[in-house]
Design a protein around this motif. Structure first.
Motif, mmCIF file in Angstrom:
data_model
loop_
_atom_site.group_PDB
_atom_site.id
_atom_site.type_symbol
_atom_site.label_atom_id
_atom_site.label_comp_id
_atom_site.label_asym_id
_atom_site.label_seq_id
_atom_site.Cartn_x
_atom_site.Cartn_y
_atom_site.Cartn_z
ATOM 1 N N MET A 1 -1.969 -1.090 -7.998
ATOM 2 C CA MET A 1 -1.366 -2.377 -7.661
ATOM 3 C C MET A 1 -0.727 -3.020 -8.893
ATOM 4 O O MET A 1 0.387 -3.556 -8.828
ATOM 5 C CB MET A 1 -2.408 -3.325 -7.054
ATOM 6 C CG MET A 1 -1.808 -4.635 -6.553
ATOM 7 S SD MET A 1 -3.025 -5.698 -5.728
ATOM 8 C CE MET A 1 -3.364 -4.711 -4.251
ATOM 9 N N ARG B 1 1.796 1.815 -3.484
ATOM 10 C CA ARG B 1 0.662 2.308 -4.269
ATOM 11 C C ARG B 1 0.469 3.811 -4.056
ATOM 12 O O ARG B 1 0.201 4.553 -5.012
ATOM 13 C CB ARG B 1 -0.611 1.552 -3.892
ATOM 14 C CG ARG B 1 -0.589 0.093 -4.302
ATOM 15 C CD ARG B 1 -1.983 -0.507 -4.374
ATOM 16 N NE ARG B 1 -2.659 -0.516 -3.099
ATOM 17 C CZ ARG B 1 -3.908 -0.089 -2.915
ATOM 18 N NH1 ARG B 1 -4.612 0.416 -3.909
ATOM 19 N NH2 ARG B 1 -4.467 -0.160 -1.716
ATOM 20 N N ASP C 1 0.826 -1.214 0.000
ATOM 21 C CA ASP C 1 0.000 0.000 0.000
ATOM 22 C C ASP C 1 0.858 1.260 0.000
ATOM 23 O O ASP C 1 0.485 2.275 -0.607
ATOM 24 C CB ASP C 1 -0.954 0.001 1.198
ATOM 25 C CG ASP C 1 -2.105 -0.974 1.014
ATOM 26 O OD1 ASP C 1 -2.386 -1.347 -0.139
ATOM 27 O OD2 ASP C 1 -2.704 -1.386 2.029
ATOM 28 N N THR D 1 -7.951 -1.215 -5.504
ATOM 29 C CA THR D 1 -6.717 -1.884 -5.935
ATOM 30 C C THR D 1 -5.930 -0.992 -6.897
ATOM 31 O O THR D 1 -5.045 -1.474 -7.605
ATOM 32 C CB THR D 1 -7.034 -3.227 -6.630
ATOM 33 O OG1 THR D 1 -7.879 -2.978 -7.764
ATOM 34 C CG2 THR D 1 -7.717 -4.193 -5.676
#
Length: 255
Positions: A183, A124, A121, A180
């Motif tokens: 990702m 990201r 994360d 997401t």
């Protein structure tokens, strides 16, 4: 040689904007101690590089442990001892060496309180920051959060707070974390790392022709920068700059 961290962090001190003759791609992970040390050593080399304004730095994602738990009950020393089959005291000795190297470039590492976590994360959010031109600030803040401030960058609320400090919009960050988004981009950059020969991080690629593997001394970075700038058009396809002191982290170890 001391290299004090500037407060507040100023991206323009090290990273050129506008037209660039040199692109420096860095594959790294936010929980990799040598990635932070290598980052500082590169900045130190760039600070004294006469063509620093021609250099563009781009961060690339690399997870040392994609399967790491988001919330671990182990301390960092306990995790290292278990991973490498060492005693707790041996694990502490390993980290003391890293702390000494960090202090030489003005960084304050605190392994006693560091929080092991999963970094997907965080990567990201770093990719979101890149779309806003805030990738340099975000990367610095995430590294500092892990190694100096002992924050859990796997925790979403912590990530939102850190991203906001870097200048990102809180609601947009939360939206990314609840999805997401990015990702696939993180995975693509990790695949790309293996394609260019990355076996451990940090790994620096200049103009897709020159590579610096590990947290090399400033002099190695300076040599690579000068060669890339002066011989960019005549240079061979891919040349690696490595000395004996370039520490790095792999999936199995940091050495």
């Amino acid at each position: 040689m001391d290299f004090p961290l500037r407060e507040p962090y100023n991206k323009d001190v090290f990273y050129g904007r506008g037209e660039t003759d040199m692109k420096i791609e860095i594959w790294s992970d936010f929980v990799c101690p040598f990635c932070y040390i290598g980052k500082r050593r590169l900045e130190q080399a760039l600070e004294n590089f006469p063509n620093e304004e021609k250099a563009e730095v781009v961060y690339k994602s690399f997870e040392l442990d994609p399967n790491a738990e988001r919330s671990s009950k182990q301390s960092m020393h306990e995790k290292l001892a278990a991973k490498y089959g060492r005693s707790l005291e041996e694990a502490k000795e390993m980290t003391r060496n890293m702390e000494e190297q960090a202090s030489m470039v003005g960084l304050d590492f605190r392994f006693d309180t560091m929080v092991p976590t999963n970094t997907m994360d965080a990567h990201r959010i770093a990719k979101l920051a890149e779309t806003k031109g805030l990738d340099q600030e975000t990367s610095e803040i995430l590294f500092r959060a892990v190694f100096t401030d002992s924050k859990d960058i796997g925790d979403h609320e912590t990530l939102i707070e850190l991203a906001q400090e870097a200048g990102l919009d809180q609601s947009e960050v939360r939206q990314v974390l609840e999805s997401t988004d990015y990702m696939e981009l993180v995975r693509t950059e990790e695949t790309e790392a293996h394609q260019v020969g990355v076996q451990g991080v940090p790994f620096f690629v200049i103009n897709r022709k020159y590579a610096v593997s590990g947290a090399q001394p400033k002099e190695i970075f300076t040599q690579a920068l000068e060669k890339a700038y002066s011989e960019e058009k005549q240079a061979p396809a891919f040349e690696t700059f490595s000395g004996q002191n370039g520490a790095s982290c792999t999936d199995d170890s940091c050495e």
